[in-house]
Write a protein that holds these residues in place. Structure first.
Motif, PDB file in Angstrom:
ATOM      1  N   GLY A  79      15.282  37.135 -30.225  1.00 38.32           N
ATOM      2  CA  GLY A  79      16.037  37.387 -31.456  1.00 38.32           C
ATOM      3  C   GLY A  79      15.133  37.651 -32.656  1.00 38.32           C
ATOM      4  N   LEU A 187      11.246  23.728 -28.302  1.00 39.26           N
ATOM      5  CA  LEU A 187      12.444  22.998 -27.869  1.00 39.26           C
ATOM      6  C   LEU A 187      12.568  21.693 -28.659  1.00 39.26           C
ATOM      7  CD1 LEU A 187      12.359  23.475 -23.978  1.00 39.26           C
ATOM      8  CD2 LEU A 187      14.028  24.454 -25.566  1.00 39.26           C
ATOM      9  N   GLN A 188      11.429  21.028 -28.866  1.00 31.45           N
ATOM     10  CA  GLN A 188      11.459  19.785 -29.635  1.00 31.45           C
ATOM     11  C   GLN A 188      11.972  20.039 -31.051  1.00 31.45           C
ATOM     12  OE1 GLN A 188      10.590  16.764 -27.995  1.00 31.45           O
ATOM     13  NE2 GLN A 188      11.761  16.006 -29.747  1.00 31.45           N
ATOM     14  N   ARG A 190      14.117  22.198 -31.893  1.00 31.47           N
ATOM     15  CA  ARG A 190      15.576  22.347 -31.838  1.00 31.47           C
ATOM     16  C   ARG A 190      16.265  20.991 -31.841  1.00 31.47           C
ATOM     17  NH1 ARG A 190      16.802  27.446 -27.673  1.00 31.47           N
ATOM     18  NH2 ARG A 190      15.737  28.984 -28.960  1.00 31.47           N
ATOM     19  N   LEU A 191      15.595  20.021 -31.266  1.00 31.60           N
ATOM     20  CA  LEU A 191      16.152  18.667 -31.272  1.00 31.60           C
ATOM     21  C   LEU A 191      15.963  18.010 -32.633  1.00 31.60           C
ATOM     22  CD1 LEU A 191      14.864  17.276 -27.837  1.00 31.60           C
ATOM     23  CD2 LEU A 191      17.189  18.003 -28.395  1.00 31.60           C
ATOM     24  N   ARG A 197      19.903  22.346 -34.071  1.00 32.60           N
ATOM     25  CA  ARG A 197      20.364  21.553 -32.935  1.00 32.60           C
ATOM     26  C   ARG A 197      21.392  22.277 -32.063  1.00 32.60           C
ATOM     27  NH1 ARG A 197      20.506  15.729 -35.347  1.00 32.60           N
ATOM     28  NH2 ARG A 197      18.260  16.052 -35.506  1.00 32.60           N
ATOM     29  N   TRP A 198      22.238  23.091 -32.701  1.00 33.47           N
ATOM     30  CA  TRP A 198      23.273  23.803 -31.940  1.00 33.47           C
ATOM     31  C   TRP A 198      22.662  24.773 -30.917  1.00 33.47           C
ATOM     32  CZ3 TRP A 198      23.684  29.141 -31.987  1.00 33.47           C
ATOM     33  CH2 TRP A 198      22.919  29.802 -32.951  1.00 33.47           C
ATOM     34  N   PHE A 200      20.196  24.112 -28.954  1.00 31.65           N
ATOM     35  CA  PHE A 200      19.666  23.414 -27.792  1.00 31.65           C
ATOM     36  C   PHE A 200      20.697  23.362 -26.666  1.00 31.65           C
ATOM     37  CE2 PHE A 200      18.831  19.679 -25.202  1.00 31.65           C
ATOM     38  CZ  PHE A 200      17.494  19.845 -24.918  1.00 31.65           C
ATOM     39  N   LYS A 202      21.114  22.078 -22.434  1.00 29.26           N
ATOM     40  CA  LYS A 202      20.509  21.401 -21.306  1.00 29.26           C
ATOM     41  C   LYS A 202      19.945  22.405 -20.295  1.00 29.26           C
ATOM     42  CE  LYS A 202      21.297  18.279 -17.531  1.00 29.26           C
ATOM     43  NZ  LYS A 202      20.698  19.308 -16.675  1.00 29.26           N
ATOM     44  N   LEU A 205      16.299  23.054 -20.332  1.00 25.74           N
ATOM     45  CA  LEU A 205      15.430  22.092 -19.628  1.00 25.74           C
ATOM     46  C   LEU A 205      15.422  22.370 -18.129  1.00 25.74           C
ATOM     47  CD1 LEU A 205      16.025  18.678 -21.436  1.00 25.74           C
ATOM     48  CD2 LEU A 205      14.363  20.499 -21.900  1.00 25.74           C
TER      49      LEU A 205
ATOM     50  N   MET B  92      21.370  41.328 -33.730  1.00 28.62           N
ATOM     51  CA  MET B  92      21.930  40.616 -32.574  1.00 28.62           C
ATOM     52  C   MET B  92      23.333  40.079 -32.851  1.00 28.62           C
ATOM     53  SD  MET B  92      18.742  40.380 -30.875  1.00 28.62           S
ATOM     54  CE  MET B  92      18.862  39.130 -29.630  1.00 28.62           C
ATOM     55  N   VAL B 265      26.771  18.610 -32.325  1.00 23.23           N
ATOM     56  CA  VAL B 265      26.431  18.322 -30.935  1.00 23.23           C
ATOM     57  C   VAL B 265      26.893  16.909 -30.594  1.00 23.23           C
ATOM     58  CG1 VAL B 265      24.468  19.897 -30.994  1.00 23.23           C
ATOM     59  CG2 VAL B 265      24.113  17.489 -31.525  1.00 23.23           C
ATOM     60  N   PRO B 269      19.274  13.397 -30.505  1.00 25.20           N
ATOM     61  CA  PRO B 269      17.997  14.033 -30.152  1.00 25.20           C
ATOM     62  C   PRO B 269      17.163  13.150 -29.227  1.00 25.20           C
ATOM     63  CG  PRO B 269      18.422  14.262 -32.500  1.00 25.20           C
ATOM     64  CD  PRO B 269      19.524  13.421 -31.951  1.00 25.20           C
ATOM     65  N   ILE B 274      11.375  16.152 -23.459  1.00 22.35           N
ATOM     66  CA  ILE B 274      10.891  17.440 -22.951  1.00 22.35           C
ATOM     67  C   ILE B 274       9.532  17.228 -22.322  1.00 22.35           C
ATOM     68  CG2 ILE B 274      10.296  19.809 -23.576  1.00 22.35           C
ATOM     69  CD1 ILE B 274      12.178  19.382 -26.032  1.00 22.35           C
TER      70      ILE B 274
END
Lengths: 275, 275
Positions: A79, A187-188, A190-191, A197-198, A200, A202, A205, B92, B265, B269, B274
């Motif tokens: 993106g 990824l971290q 995003r957490l 957060r939205w 992220f 599963k 992973l 996008m 969510v 977190p 990860i």
């Protein structure tokens, strides 16, 4: 005048010898080409403006199109790449298609059916956010098809892309290559960051747990499907600004080589009187 | 901080009382709202950045969409408007559909069939470069359908747009209103400037010859189809920068009122490691 690396230098850095491509040896950083982040941003910005002007000519010509395919692990930045490289391109001449898991209608057809439908019209730039390569990547890693079938697919995909090339659609493919460490950080983030957060999932992973299998699938993809008519560029993508700048260089050069021209009109301006 | 006209001021200037809309009295210049071209450009630019951020939220939310319909005589500037208002929106999350004369497959269906197919997906902004209003404009002017049929279409279109609104697609419609004199200058420029010549088409002159009939058709379109759920904005468009700035104000305000929010969510977190 921005100080940009030559096209040749970017090609050398991004385009591996397909047959011997070794993903473990492929860099995920591109520090040599651009002095720093600011230099990379300036280069990308200059190319984005040039791409805008070239796209206008492609549109005016109305005879050919450009298809940009983006693949990469989650967080690789598909993106962000699109947003920067095509920052100044008119939305009227560009179309982005995101390919997710096929829906029931798509599954009721062969795997290139939905891809072919999304090929850009003449005069347009089409961008694929994931693509038919999912059908030799995830499918291979998850063991959804036999080895023989996947080998057959490489061949069919090459033939399909050669056909597109012959019928006026230039195909450029970018594999956004990040390190496992870099993905962990993204990824971290995003957490950690509430506004991210939205994003992220599963599923990210699950794919990460299969990292080595995916790397092997990407490696084979480049080995089998980087062709003269539709090359794979392996883009070191741990640095976002350099990733964008490198892709912009290739897109710009490709359009310059296509050299689209507005059609000549078969009349003289004086023929018309606007009352 | 850019000095921008209030949303209320832009609304007042652009949104006529539908039932009594008189196109001959509708201005094609908008000099009061923006002091000069530079002020208009700065306003549009500020709104374009805000629209980008709002679109990101719309995408994250993934529940609703925005449909922007553009109509106007040739040279009114649909392309230029899109390019400026959505200058910073990610490709996008946006899709532009240009509607030309229907092809044979489209003609084999009802006239809203191809329109419905192009309605933006949830989370996206869709832009129509011409639209189903061609089916009450050109069709009416060229006498391709009876008066009764055209009246029925206004009703069906209103019901269709109300349905879209109810199912999560907000509809905004902009009629880019230029004077006959301004069109003359812009068409002449297409003849005079070699790089614009490819844009010139004899069909533009055919439509121009029917100017008054088209004006009457636009007038009726606004009278019949400017509704609370899908209003028509009549945009004075002789000045390109002011046209863009006015449209950007309305788009931004609409998105702000929609107030999209990334989904909450249902995990913490710390739930994820990860590796």
């Amino acid at each position: 005048m921005t100080d940009q690396p030559s096209y040749a230098a970017v090609h050398d850095a991004l385009r591996p010898e397909a047959a011997s491509f070794d993903i473990a040896a492929a860099p995920t950083r591109l520090d040599d080409l651009f002095a720093d982040k600011e230099a990379a941003k300036a280069s990308c910005e200059a190319d984005a403006w040039a791409i805008d002007e070239l796209q206008d000519r492609l549109y005016a010509e109305g005879q050919r199109s450009l298809l940009v395919v983006l693949q990469g692990m989650d967080t690789a930045g598909k993106g962000g790449t699109v947003k920067s490289v095509f920052a100044h391109t008119s939305p009227m001449g560009m179309e982005v298609t995101a390919f997710k898991a096929p829906n029931t209608e798509e599954l009721a057809h062969d795997y290139l059916w939905r891809i072919h439908k999304a090929v850009p019209r003449k005069g347009h730039i089409g961008i694929f956010d994931r693509s038919h390569y999912g059908d030799v990547l995830a499918v291979k890693v998850l063991g959804l098809q036999s080895e023989e079938e996947v080998e057959a697919r490489y061949e069919d995909i090459n033939a399909f892309e050669r056909y597109l090339c012959r019928t006026g659609t230039k195909v450029l493919k970018f594999f956004l290559h990040i390190s496992k460490e870099e993905q962990k950080e993204r990824l971290q983030a995003r957490l950690d960051k509430p506004h991210k957060r939205w994003k992220f999932s599963k599923a990210d992973l699950d794919s990460r747990a299969l990292w080595d299998d995916y790397q092997r699938a990407y490696e084979l993809m480049v080995q089998r499907c980087s062709t003269e008519h539709a090359p794979w560029y392996v883009v070191p993508s741990d640095s976002k600004s350099r990733r964008n700048a490198a892709v912009a260089r290739i897109v710009r050069q490709t359009l310059e080589e296509m050299n689209p021209k507005a059609p000549k009109v078969d009349w003289h301006p004086e023929d018309w009187v606007i009352s």
